[in-house]
Enzyme design. Structure first.
Site, PDB file in Angstrom:
ATOM      1  N   SER A 137       0.810  -1.213   0.024  1.00 47.18           N
ATOM      2  CA  SER A 137      -0.135  -0.037  -0.142  1.00 47.18           C
ATOM      3  C   SER A 137       0.950   1.340   0.063  1.00 47.18           C
ATOM      4  CB  SER A 137      -0.863   0.124   1.272  1.00 47.18           C
ATOM      5  OG  SER A 137      -1.971  -0.862   1.124  1.00 47.18           O
ATOM      6  N   HIS A 158      -2.444  -3.513  -6.792  1.00 49.89           N
ATOM      7  CA  HIS A 158      -2.815  -3.172  -5.255  1.00 49.89           C
ATOM      8  C   HIS A 158      -4.075  -3.185  -5.379  1.00 49.89           C
ATOM      9  CE1 HIS A 158      -3.513   0.363  -2.389  1.00 49.89           C
ATOM     10  NE2 HIS A 158      -3.191  -0.674  -1.717  1.00 49.89           N
ATOM     11  N   GLU A 170      -5.416  -1.472  -8.956  1.00 49.78           N
ATOM     12  CA  GLU A 170      -4.257  -0.349  -9.293  1.00 49.78           C
ATOM     13  C   GLU A 170      -2.991  -1.288  -9.791  1.00 49.78           C
ATOM     14  OE1 GLU A 170      -5.082   3.747  -6.949  1.00 49.78           O
ATOM     15  OE2 GLU A 170      -3.857   2.233  -5.677  1.00 49.78           O
ATOM     16  N   ASN A 208      -4.794   5.999  -2.357  1.00 51.49           N
ATOM     17  CA  ASN A 208      -4.169   6.363  -0.996  1.00 51.49           C
ATOM     18  C   ASN A 208      -3.593   7.575  -1.158  1.00 51.49           C
ATOM     19  OD1 ASN A 208      -5.301   4.153   0.221  1.00 51.49           O
ATOM     20  ND2 ASN A 208      -3.578   2.918   0.266  1.00 51.49           N
TER      21      ASN A 208
HETATM   22  P1  NAI Z   1      -1.877  -9.555   7.614  1.00 53.07           P
HETATM   23  O1  NAI Z   1      -1.029  -9.171   8.568  1.00 53.07           O
HETATM   24  O2  NAI Z   1      -3.646  -9.554   7.586  1.00 53.07           O
HETATM   25  O3  NAI Z   1      -1.434 -10.628   6.664  1.00 53.07           O
HETATM   26  C1  NAI Z   1       0.069 -10.595   6.375  1.00 53.07           C
HETATM   27  C2  NAI Z   1       0.354 -12.131   6.296  1.00 53.07           C
HETATM   28  O4  NAI Z   1       1.665 -12.395   5.976  1.00 53.07           O
HETATM   29  C3  NAI Z   1       0.376 -12.862   7.599  1.00 53.07           C
HETATM   30  O5  NAI Z   1      -0.525 -14.018   7.750  1.00 53.07           O
HETATM   31  C4  NAI Z   1       1.828 -13.208   8.071  1.00 53.07           C
HETATM   32  O6  NAI Z   1       1.662 -14.505   8.645  1.00 53.07           O
HETATM   33  C5  NAI Z   1       2.326 -13.489   6.505  1.00 53.07           C
HETATM   34  N1  NAI Z   1       3.809 -13.495   6.489  1.00 53.07           N
HETATM   35  C6  NAI Z   1       4.454 -12.378   6.943  1.00 53.07           C
HETATM   36  N2  NAI Z   1       5.838 -12.422   6.644  1.00 53.07           N
HETATM   37  C7  NAI Z   1       5.714 -13.564   5.575  1.00 53.07           C
HETATM   38  C8  NAI Z   1       6.870 -14.366   4.951  1.00 53.07           C
HETATM   39  N3  NAI Z   1       8.016 -13.680   4.889  1.00 53.07           N
HETATM   40  N4  NAI Z   1       6.387 -15.157   4.093  1.00 53.07           N
HETATM   41  C9  NAI Z   1       5.074 -15.617   3.916  1.00 53.07           C
HETATM   42  N5  NAI Z   1       4.252 -15.196   4.795  1.00 53.07           N
HETATM   43  C10 NAI Z   1       4.520 -14.019   5.454  1.00 53.07           C
HETATM   44  O7  NAI Z   1      -1.655  -8.004   6.386  1.00 53.07           O
HETATM   45  P2  NAI Z   1      -2.738  -7.494   5.361  1.00 53.07           P
HETATM   46  O8  NAI Z   1      -3.488  -6.413   5.846  1.00 53.07           O
HETATM   47  O9  NAI Z   1      -3.229  -8.480   4.488  1.00 53.07           O
HETATM   48  O10 NAI Z   1      -1.417  -6.798   4.191  1.00 53.07           O
HETATM   49  C11 NAI Z   1      -0.793  -7.460   3.485  1.00 53.07           C
HETATM   50  C12 NAI Z   1       0.066  -6.361   2.291  1.00 53.07           C
HETATM   51  O11 NAI Z   1      -1.142  -5.874   1.770  1.00 53.07           O
HETATM   52  C13 NAI Z   1       0.645  -5.308   3.113  1.00 53.07           C
HETATM   53  O12 NAI Z   1       1.819  -4.883   2.282  1.00 53.07           O
HETATM   54  C14 NAI Z   1      -0.192  -4.041   3.074  1.00 53.07           C
HETATM   55  O13 NAI Z   1       0.393  -2.760   3.019  1.00 53.07           O
HETATM   56  C15 NAI Z   1      -0.960  -4.552   1.660  1.00 53.07           C
HETATM   57  N6  NAI Z   1      -2.474  -3.991   1.844  1.00 53.07           N
HETATM   58  C16 NAI Z   1      -3.154  -3.938   2.867  1.00 53.07           C
HETATM   59  C17 NAI Z   1      -4.763  -3.432   2.660  1.00 53.07           C
HETATM   60  C18 NAI Z   1      -5.121  -3.484   3.808  1.00 53.07           C
HETATM   61  O14 NAI Z   1      -6.521  -2.594   3.676  1.00 53.07           O
HETATM   62  N7  NAI Z   1      -5.179  -4.077   5.067  1.00 53.07           N
HETATM   63  C19 NAI Z   1      -4.997  -2.800   1.448  1.00 53.07           C
HETATM   64  C20 NAI Z   1      -4.219  -2.954   0.187  1.00 53.07           C
HETATM   65  C21 NAI Z   1      -2.865  -3.684   0.417  1.00 53.07           C
END
Ligand code: NAI
Length: 304
Positions: A137, A158, A170, A208
């Site tokens: 993001s 994205h 995006e 964003n």
């Molecule tokens: P989240 O915390 O829900 O999920 C992240 C997952 O990645 C966790 O389950 C964790 O165990 C896993 N993980 C961490 N390191 C790892 C690795 N080295 N290998 C494999 N798995 C690993 O986070 P979320 O909210 O899903 O965000 C993920 C990405 O998406 C971030 O880059 C965030 O900026 C982006 N994003 C988030 C949005 C949101 O509204 N939450 C919207 C758009 C993008």
């Protein structure tokens, strides 16, 4: 909305096998929309508990989609759920899981060095045709891509939360993303039912870059005592036609996430007044008032 995004998934894409890394909020949603559009999906996480939870929530969500799309044909609905689920494999080994991928979408923790470590590994393990993409993001696509050799086959995809509901994708072109890679990403985005827009690698891309400063200005307005939280939200809903007010939205996104994005941009662009830190936001976060998920932010919520 779900029905519409589902029906547009008949678009063809050369990408058939997608590996999604990160089985959290975003990764599980990306895996779901890919599988329901007919892609073969491998969902990867460091934690097998997270993977089990993701599979369960994907199953529940697909059940909801089936109820809407196949409301007159429950048998067809059941088939849709079981076929979609059967297209999702899980793994805890990113390198192994990328070996069969045409596209890898990364949705792990928002941390540059963790993403670098992963992409170095993926670049070595994945076949040469595989496109690598990040769902980041707030981080720079070019900076993430700096550790891979295949910079022409790297870009940003994205998505928005919740992925199965939000129709936008995006598609971010990095400085070295090739035209062929860009085209494949656009085609794949359409194939998984999204409306794609194109953006260069600039902070916050389109949504964003506009939304975060808007939310921050609303917090500053409230912090100065110019209007109450409720009145700020009512004003933007009734006066600008927004479905949610900016402070409600801040609570929904999470005040920690808002602060994290703002701090990152401020560090990079210290002279941009829109990215300046907000004492009230810092205070709420330090008190653990993170919005809906913690039970309190600008408003109070029933704890889930
Ligand atoms: P989240 O915390 O829900 O999920 C992240 C997952 O990645 C966790 O389950 C964790 O165990 C896993 N993980 C961490 N390191 C790892 C690795 N080295 N290998 C494999 N798995 C690993 O986070 P979320 O909210 O899903 O965000 C993920 C990405 O998406 C971030 O880059 C965030 O900026 C982006 N994003 C988030 C949005 C949101 O509204 N939450 C919207 C758009 C993008």
């Amino acid at each position: 909305v779900i029905a519409r995004s589902f029906s547009s998934s008949a678009v063809n894409s050369a990408i058939k096998n997608v590996t999604v890394i990160g089985g959290g909020l975003m990764g599980s949603g990306i895996a779901q929309v890919s599988a329901q559009a007919g892609q073969n999906v491998t969902l990867v996480d460091v934690s097998s508990d997270v993977l089990a939870k993701a599979q369960k929530s994907i199953g529940t969500n697909l059940g909801r989609v089936a109820k809407k799309v196949y409301k007159d044909n429950p048998a067809q609905g059941e088939k849709f759920v079981s076929e979609s689920m059967s297209r999702i494999k899980t793994s805890t080994d990113p390198a192994e899981a990328s070996k069969t991928a045409d596209l890898v979408v990364e949705a792990i923790v928002e941390n540059m060095s963790v993403k670098h470590k992963l992409f170095k590994q993926l670049d070595e393990a994945a076949p040469s045709h595989t496109i690598l993409a990040s769902n980041t993001s707030s981080l720079s696509i070019n900076e993430i891509a700096s550790v891979v050799k295949r910079k022409d086959k790297f870009g940003g995809l994205h998505f928005f939360n919740p992925v199965p509901v939000m129709r936008l994708l995006e598609v971010v072109k990095g400085a070295e993303t090739s035209e062929a890679t860009y085209k494949s990403m656009m085609e794949w985005g359409k194939a998984v039912g999204k409306t794609c827009i194109t953006c260069k690698d600039t902070p916050g891309f389109v949504v964003n870059r506009l939304l975060v400063p808007y939310i921050c200005e609303a917090i500053r307005l409230y912090e100065r005592g110019d209007a109450s939280a409720r009145d700020i939200d009512i004003a933007m809903k009734l006066g600008a036609g927004y479905p949610m007010g900016p402070l409600e939205l801040a609570d929904y996104v999470g005040l920690d996430t808002n602060k994290f994005i703002l701090d990152g941009w401020h560090k990079k662009y210290p002279n941009q007044p829109l990215f300046k830190p907000i004492p009230l936001l810092d205070k709420l976060v330090s008190e653990g008032k993170l919005g809906v998920k913690s039970g309190e932010g600008f408003y109070k919520y029933d704890k889930k």
